[in-house]
Design an enzyme around this catalytic site. Structure first.
Site, mmCIF file in Angstrom:
data_model
loop_
_atom_site.group_PDB
_atom_site.id
_atom_site.type_symbol
_atom_site.label_atom_id
_atom_site.label_comp_id
_atom_site.label_asym_id
_atom_site.label_seq_id
_atom_site.Cartn_x
_atom_site.Cartn_y
_atom_site.Cartn_z
ATOM 1 N N SER A 25 0.824 -1.204 0.000
ATOM 2 C CA SER A 25 0.000 0.000 0.000
ATOM 3 C C SER A 25 0.863 1.260 0.000
ATOM 4 C CB SER A 25 -0.888 -0.013 1.240
ATOM 5 O OG SER A 25 -1.694 1.129 1.267
ATOM 6 N N ALA A 74 6.931 10.725 4.375
ATOM 7 C CA ALA A 74 5.940 11.232 5.324
ATOM 8 C C ALA A 74 4.782 11.794 4.500
ATOM 9 C CB ALA A 74 6.543 12.301 6.227
ATOM 10 N N CYS A 135 0.468 3.443 10.743
ATOM 11 C CA CYS A 135 1.045 4.547 9.965
ATOM 12 C C CYS A 135 1.809 5.484 10.888
ATOM 13 C CB CYS A 135 -0.024 5.333 9.216
ATOM 14 S SG CYS A 135 0.702 6.718 8.310
ATOM 15 N N ILE A 196 6.679 -5.560 8.055
ATOM 16 C CA ILE A 196 6.547 -4.428 8.951
ATOM 17 C C ILE A 196 6.131 -3.169 8.177
ATOM 18 C CG2 ILE A 196 8.264 -5.236 10.612
ATOM 19 C CD1 ILE A 196 10.343 -3.383 9.303
ATOM 20 N N GLY A 222 12.890 0.500 2.352
ATOM 21 C CA GLY A 222 13.921 0.225 1.365
ATOM 22 C C GLY A 222 14.835 -0.896 1.837
ATOM 23 N N GLY A 249 11.725 -3.813 2.803
ATOM 24 C CA GLY A 249 12.994 -3.859 2.087
ATOM 25 C C GLY A 249 13.159 -4.992 1.101
#
Lengths: 308, 246
Positions: A25, A74, A135, A196, A222, A249
């Site tokens: 997402s 962000a 979030c 995560i 990443g 990642g």
């Protein structure tokens, strides 16, 4: 090549998938930017942009910062709101993606989580609800629900009561024990967990001597976060009975296999889509050869194989 | 959008901090002036968006300012080096709205994308005036390139060491009548041009990007017609939709 489909197939909370690959997402919109680049029906599924009750512009810019082997974002849950998602985005998505999709839901209150989840649960195109209680980029929402076992449990219990489709709860790594949160949402009736979400981080602009992001902090994702994510997937998969969707990642077919060996039933790919828009296609295409190399006949057979 | 490999043919300094890189590769997706490319650089995670200075027949020219790690690394690259480039990004300028006498205004590193625009407008028979704004004489570049296209060029510098002293808006009167404005530069300059310009126009914005192709919502801005993504719905916004926020 007919066999290839079987080799990659997995089942996530009772829904069969051709392969375990799921764009995460917030990195894939509603699919149609990518549908211009390749046939996105080759994906296992994808998780669309996090949806809230009201339209949200999100945070001020800059929202993005480069980091070693990764990035900070962000964005702040920019989305057109659940009404517009159902009226405009899902029909457009349907034109390019025919498989069940994963609906990512966020919120700032229990009521909002319940309303948005039940609205999207009623949509035919939705296969799973992915409840984002993690979030890091909005204040008083998202992660506030996911960083405490009791509040995570209460939001999952409330949403569980109103949705019929499989409920996957997306967890934050920014907690003392992600295993405790995972166990709490399992007890509350979650059908699966995904983890995560991003790791809370920041950068400072040396010239301005101020935080680089307008929101001050952002979520780190990443390749750099892969070992952290893998460790958490391994720990959570060892502690719960419900399926785990691994992410964080993941950038290659090898990473996908590591995640599955750690216990992931399916694997989400996020930031890598932003640097290589064909990343998920490339990974799906690379999987059969990498499986051959390591003597893997079927991905479904290796889930959790690295567990003690 | 297309991903392809480009080979560096030339990479030279134009000023103390502005460089020109000429590359060979597939330029077929670059369809309008004002678009940008997004370059993957060894050792850096996110691609670096750089505006297209010129693109024609497989030759891509970029002019970039060294502002950080990515552009510094680009300046160190030698001819023969290959780069992974996404091309055809962004909406670009609409040349059909120029009218007979378009006015182009560029500031600093906002100057390069106006070149391909001026080239097309001159070729279409427009009477093109270009205002180029720089900080100081040592920052001036591309003046002769615009003149060679047949455009009339006015240069301003903030310290008066070259051309007219002051900001780009100080020479609007000298530019004479114009039918439309095209602009690219730092946001304060865009805002000054917006306020000084008597016509409609197109303004190219800059923002930190994640993906560069509309997926991540990293570079969103508000407009009178809803939220837009600088990378996909922009970088060019028309005057009538711009909302100044900062």
């Amino acid at each position: 090549m007919g066999e290839v489909t079987n080799k990659l197939a997995v089942s996530l909370c009772g829904i069969d998938m051709d392969n375990p690959i799921i764009p995460a997402s917030g990195t894939f919109g509603y699919g149609y930017e990518f549908a211009d680049l390749y046939d996105i029906n080759m994906l296992g599924t994808f998780s669309f942009k996090g949806t809230t009750r009201q339209p949200r512009f999100g945070n001020a810019t800059p929202r993005i910062a480069e980091c070693p082997s990764g990035m900070l974002n962000a964005v702040g849950l920019q989305n057109p709101g659940v009404d517009a998602v159902i009226a405009h985005e899902l029909p457009k998505m349907r034109a390019v993606f025919t498989k069940p999709v994963m609906a990512n839901v966020s919120g700032f209150s229990l009521d909002e989580y319940i309303e948005v989840s039940s609205r999207l649960d009623a949509e035919d195109s939705v296969g799973w609800i992915e409840l984002n209680i993690s979030c890091p980029n909005v204040h008083g929402g998202g992660m506030a629900f996911g960083t405490c076992a009791s509040s995570a449990e209460s939001v999952v219990r409330a949403v569980r009561d109103v949705v019929k489709k499989p409920l996957i709860v997306k967890l934050s790594p920014n907690v003392t024990s992600i295993v405790e949160i995972a166990k709490a949402v399992e007890a509350a009736g979650a059908d699966g967990v995904s983890l995560i979400n991003t790791l809370l981080g920041m950068r400072i602009d040396l010239r301005r001597r101020k935080p680089l992001l307008a929101n001050v902090t952002g979520g780190y994702s990443g390749a750099a976060v892969f070992p952290v994510a893998l460790r958490m997937v391994y720990q959570v998969a060892g502690a719960v009975k419900i399926p785990v969707v691994g992410m964080g990642g993941v950038s290659s077919a090898e990473d996908v296999i590591e995640m599955m060996l750690a216990g992931a039933t399916a694997v989400e790919i996020g930031a890598e889509n932003l640097r290589n828009p064909w990343a998920c296609r490339d990974i799906i295409q690379a999987l059969p050869d990498v499986m051959d190399k390591y003597g893997i006949d079927s991905l479904a057979s290796i889930i959790g194989a690295a567990q003690p | 959008m297309k991903q392809s490999i480009f080979i560096i043919k030339e990479n030279i300094a134009l000023t103390h901090d502005v460089w020109k890189m000429v590359l060979e590769g597939d330029t077929s997706e670059i369809t309008r002036p004002g678009q940008f490319v997004n370059i993957l650089l060894d050792g850096l995670y996110l691609r670096r968006p750089i505006s297209v200075h010129d693109a024609e027949d497989g030759v891509l020219t970029l002019i970039y300012k060294i502002v950080g790690v990515g552009t510094a690394r680009m300046s160190e690259m030698k001819p023969g080096h290959s780069l992974d480039v996404l091309t055809g990004l962004g909406n670009g300028y609409d040349v059909t709205r120029a009218g007979a006498r378009p006015l182009l205004i560029g500031g600093g590193v906002g100057v390069p994308p106006l070149y391909m625009l001026a080239k097309q407008l001159c070729a279409a028979g427009c009477e093109v005036t270009v205002i180029l704004g720089f900080r100081s004489a040592r920052d001036v570049f591309c003046k002769e390139a615009f003149e060679a296209l047949g455009a009339r060029v006015l240069v301003t510098t903030e310290d008066g060491t070259y051309g007219t002293r002051g900001f780009v808006t100080g020479v609007f009167d000298e530019a004479g009548d114009y039918t439309y404005t095209y602009s690219c530069g730092p946001e304060p300059m865009l805002r000054a041009v917006y306020n000084a310009s008597g016509t409609s126009g197109e303004y190219s914005f800059e923002e930190r990007m994640g993906c560069g192709f509309g997926a991540c919502m990293g570079c969103s801005c508000k407009t009178l017609y809803g939220n837009k993504r600088i990378c996909k719905d922009g970088p060019v916004l028309v005057k009538e939709e711009i909302v100044w926020e900062k």
